[in-house]
Design an enzyme around this catalytic site. Sequence first.
Site, PDB file in Angstrom:
ATOM      1  N   HIS A 140       1.970   4.175  -3.029  1.00 38.83           N
ATOM      2  CA  HIS A 140       1.981   5.637  -2.891  1.00 38.83           C
ATOM      3  C   HIS A 140       3.339   6.195  -3.339  1.00 38.83           C
ATOM      4  CE1 HIS A 140      -1.867   6.338  -1.008  1.00 38.83           C
ATOM      5  NE2 HIS A 140      -1.605   5.531   0.009  1.00 38.83           N
ATOM      6  N   HIS A 145       0.841  -1.201   0.000  1.00 40.62           N
ATOM      7  CA  HIS A 145       0.000   0.000   0.000  1.00 40.62           C
ATOM      8  C   HIS A 145       0.879   1.255   0.000  1.00 40.62           C
ATOM      9  CE1 HIS A 145      -3.665   2.313   1.506  1.00 40.62           C
ATOM     10  NE2 HIS A 145      -2.675   3.174   1.683  1.00 40.62           N
ATOM     11  N   GLU A 146       1.824   1.312   0.924  1.00 41.39           N
ATOM     12  CA  GLU A 146       2.682   2.494   1.022  1.00 41.39           C
ATOM     13  C   GLU A 146       3.662   2.581  -0.147  1.00 41.39           C
ATOM     14  OE1 GLU A 146       1.680   4.703   2.921  1.00 41.39           O
ATOM     15  OE2 GLU A 146       0.359   3.407   4.096  1.00 41.39           O
TER      16      GLU A 146
END
Length: 186
Positions: free
Chosen positions: A93, A89-90
């Site tokens: 980003h 997820h990170e």
Amino acid sequence: MKRPALPTPDLDRLAALDREALLAALHARVDAAWRLCREVHPTLPRPAVWCDLRGKCAGQAHFGRGGLRFNPVLYAENRLDFLVEVVPHEMAHWLVHHLEDGPRVRPHGREWQTVMRELFGLAPRTTHRFDTGRASPAPHRYACDCREHAFSARRHALARQGQRYRCRHCAQTLVYLGLEVFESAV
């Protein structure tokens, strides 16, 4: 949907790791996700990694500091899900931000969702489902006419300094009741 691009860690092995080995596993997972991202964006810089995030948030891509921040309490309590979901997820980003229009796109917009689905093979979930009780304790109890409210030490200190808080439901000013008493699990 594709199957996850990164291999699923062994749950029994993860459960046996001490603090240092757990941190090493996090760094290894971030490195594996970074190498995967470099297949589509060869100039993607390697993010630094910190385990200094507190509160209810599991992770954060921090572009100003140049890396990824993770919550060590949530990681220790949710080892497998953390490595399988939070790290990609990170990293998604991180990748999207470094694309040409990255700084202007929505954080969980179409580009980020595409990276989650197509690159990592994961459902693009924007929030985790971890129990945040130990990571973000709020032992100070306040009350209004309709319910009780739990305040963190920081918010309680602001209230003690004169900051007024009102209930969003009944609009009453909150009144301090005291500390919540936790029972020992042992």
